[in-house]
Design an enzyme around this catalytic site. Structure first.
Site, short mmCIF file in Angstrom:
data_model
loop_
_atom_site.label_atom_id
_atom_site.label_comp_id
_atom_site.label_asym_id
_atom_site.label_seq_id
_atom_site.Cartn_x
_atom_site.Cartn_y
_atom_site.Cartn_z
N GLU A 293 25.63 41.15 36.33
CA GLU A 293 26.61 41.01 35.25
C GLU A 293 25.96 40.78 33.90
O GLU A 293 26.47 41.21 32.86
CB GLU A 293 27.57 39.86 35.56
CG GLU A 293 28.43 40.06 36.81
CD GLU A 293 27.69 39.77 38.11
OE1 GLU A 293 26.55 39.22 38.05
OE2 GLU A 293 28.22 40.09 39.18
N ASP B 34 38.88 33.38 49.13
CA ASP B 34 37.47 33.30 48.74
C ASP B 34 37.03 31.88 48.42
O ASP B 34 35.84 31.56 48.48
CB ASP B 34 37.19 34.20 47.53
CG ASP B 34 37.07 35.67 47.93
OD1 ASP B 34 37.00 35.94 49.15
OD2 ASP B 34 37.06 36.53 47.04
N ARG C 65 44.48 38.52 40.91
CA ARG C 65 44.29 39.41 42.05
C ARG C 65 45.62 39.91 42.59
O ARG C 65 45.80 41.10 42.86
CB ARG C 65 43.55 38.68 43.17
CG ARG C 65 43.37 39.49 44.44
CD ARG C 65 42.75 38.67 45.56
NE ARG C 65 43.63 37.63 46.06
CZ ARG C 65 44.50 37.79 47.06
NH1 ARG C 65 44.61 38.95 47.67
NH2 ARG C 65 45.26 36.80 47.45
#
Lengths: 289, 314
Positions: free
Chosen positions: B57, B116, B166
């Site tokens: 990133e 997650d 999400r």
């Protein structure tokens, strides 16, 4: 001196003894600017500016196609100073190339000056990218090289890195990216002066074999004495001819080059000379204080 | 409530492809999450202008900056936790300081990432991006607003951060809405209390408003879709008209949207305020809706905060 390098210079026309002599004199002038600026500012980084002075001179006064008039155009060669603390040598070159008056150089690091302690794209004419946080310049050079390719411009992007910043992980992310995308218009030059703030690079965080590292990342690797104008011109010329992969040049240099008491002295990585040191430095660089 | 749902990410992908057709200067970068962020759709349509940077990133942000130096309008995407946290220094130094035309559009922000767990649930990304000068910060409330926001920022030079979630979220904005950077919109008018929501908390505020209305409370709901520049005019008008404000964010209340609104109102029209959001703790794995309830970011908490803040009205 003559040309100690076994290779012919491919792209640089009219390269002769006279041109090289003139460039060497120009490098000395830029070194004097560096000393004067940092002395006036009372702070700054002389060591890495002096070590890279010959490379910067060769790029700005012989190799790169650029001018203040083409400043905002993309259709020119480009330069990113990843080792942003060498701002003084960058500013000296830009001023001598006419991007701003040389009289402005002594405003370095002063309040309201256009010449910030580290390069700023939004403040200084000719500066293409703000740098200072180490390890970021090569990624920017890659992005710029991609943009040029997308627009069909056959131009080079030179990125001058320090050797200390090779410890930053982002350098190696960028190294992978450039090779993966065959960025043959990127030429990265590492100012391998062997010293960083806390000491010798090989003692702080060993880099060698540095060339092998880059080769294994898919780069064309060249070496040169970065304080020998002939070699700089010749080696960069070869890099510009190379196709198919990006090129890195590991440039062996002397930190503080040109000022006896600054040479190989880590104490002058980020320290201004006092009045007495300033006078001696200017004399050694063929000038008067 | 009887919502219809839509994905913010899907709308991002759609907007990018449309932009790519007319704008040759649009280049898109991703860091090995292009399927999730939906930049893969742009990559499929315009492979020559899409670059997958791999799981790197920091380099992605630097490359984005270089492309912008080279005249491109760049969209760089990853999960919000990595785009803002992992690459914070690159965003600050190489994008925001030189004021470059890079749009950081990040998905999977907040606790609704779900399973997650805390490593991926960023509750501080708005704070990080908001604190950087030159940065515009946008948090769309739903899918269609995401689409409109992406189109709007493509025409506006300079660095920008867009936060997406999400999960599919309820459609709360009017169909023919026009997205204006820096302008909050009033989705429901009222005069007893103002609920200022951001992101998918706007839907939660609208749900809370229904409950409160059943109790006879007149509720205003503001969709605070731009965090920076903050629409202090709409906010202080809400404070003046209602005399009490509740903020609701899927983000840490420390240095979050509630903090910003409180600061803005303190300087313009101070009224009693309550802040609903993550209470300065890390999250954990779970289903999105479970987590929203577990950490006090459901309509129930917004209703409770509204009742509490109205009691504090003089």
């Amino acid at each position: 001196m003559g040309n100690p390098h076994p290779f012919r210079c491919f792209t640089l026309h009219d390269l002769n003894e006279k041109t090289v002599k003139e460039l060497e004199k120009k490098a000395e002038l830029l070194r004097r600017h560096v000393i004067r600026m940092i002395h006036a500012a009372g702070s700054g980084h002389p060591g890495g500016s002096l070590s890279s002075a010959d490379i910067v001179t060769a790029l700005f006064f012989e190799i790169m196609d650029h001018s203040p008039e083409s400043g905002s155009s993309l259709d020119r060669d480009h330069f990113i100073l990843s080792k942003g603390h060498a701002a003084p040598i960058y500013y000296a070159a830009l001023a001598e190339c006419g991007y701003f008056p040389t009289e402005e150089l002594i405003t370095l690091r002063k309040l309201h000056s256009r010449l910030q302690g580290h390069p700023s794209r939004v403040k200084t004419p000719g500066v293409e990218m703000s740098t200072g946080s180490l390890g970021q310049g090569l990624s920017v050079a890659n992005g710029l090289a991609l943009a040029l390719r997308l627009q069909g411009l056959d131009r080079k992007v030179f990125c001058l890195c320090g050797d200390g910043e090779m410890a930053e992980g982002q350098i190696w992310e960028a190294a992978m990216f450039a090779a993966h995308n065959h960025l043959e218009n990127v030429i990265c030059i590492i100012d391998r002066n062997g010293l960083q703030i806390d000491g010798r690079t090989e003692e702080i965080m060993a880099l060698e074999p540095l060339g092998d590292k880059w080769r294994s990342f898919g780069w064309n690797v060249l070496f040169m004495d970065g304080n020998d104008m002939w070699q700089v011109l010749d080696t960069v010329g070869m890099a510009m001819e190379h196709r198919g992969s990006p090129t890195v040049i590991v440039a062996k240099t002397v930190k503080g080059k040109g000022v006896s008491f600054m040479e190989n002295n880590v104490g002058f990585h980020g320290k201004a000379p006092n009045d007495k040191e300033y006078e001696q430095a200017m004399r050694e660089l063929g000038g008067s204080p | 409530m009887n919502w219809s749902y839509d994905s913010q990410r899907k709308n991002y992908g759609k907007a990018l492809v449309e932009l790519g057709k007319t704008r040759k200067d649009i280049v898109v970068l991703d860091a090995d999450l292009s399927g999730s962020t939906r930049t893969a759709e742009f990559g499929k349509a315009f492979p020559e202008r899409f670059f997958n940077c791999g799981i790197a990133e920091q380099n992605m942000m630097g490359t984005a900056a270089g492309l912008a130096v080279g005249g491109m309008t760049v969209f760089a995407s990853s999960f919000a936790v990595f785009a803002t946290g992992r690459a914070y220094d690159q965003v600050r130094q190489s994008i925001a300081y030189p004021n470059l035309n890079v749009k950081i559009v990040a998905s999977h922000a907040g606790i609704t990432v779900g399973g997650d767990g805390a490593s991926h649930q960023t509750m501080e990304d708005i704070a990080l991006m908001n604190a950087i000068p030159n940065m515009t910060v946008i948090v769309p409330a739903d899918g269609p607003e995401t689409y409109r926001a992406i189109k709007a920022i493509a025409d506006r030079p300079g660095p920008c951060y867009v936060r997406m979630g999400r999960s599919d979220v309820p459609i709360v904005t009017p169909k023919d809405d026009h997205f204006q950077v820096g302008k909050a919109s009033v989705l429901r008018d009222g005069s007893d209390v103002a609920l200022v929501g951001t992101g998918q908390m706007v839907a939660v505020c609208l749900e809370a408003a229904e409950t409160l209305a059943a109790k006879g409370v007149s509720v205003r709901v503001v969709d605070l879709s731009t965090i920076k520049p903050l629409d202090t005019i709409t906010l202080s008008k809400a404070a003046r008209d209602c005399g009490a404000v509740v903020t609701a964010e899927e983000h840490n209340i420390v240095s979050g949207v509630g903090t910003l609104v409180a600061a803005a109102l303190a300087e313009s029209y101070p009224v009693p305020m309550e802040r609903v959001g993550m209470q300065d703790v890390f999250g954990q794995s779970g289903e999105s809706d479970e987590l929203m309830r577990e950490y006090g970011m459901s309509a129930k908490e917004v209703v409770a905060a509204a009742i509490k803040v109205m009691e504090r009205k003089k």
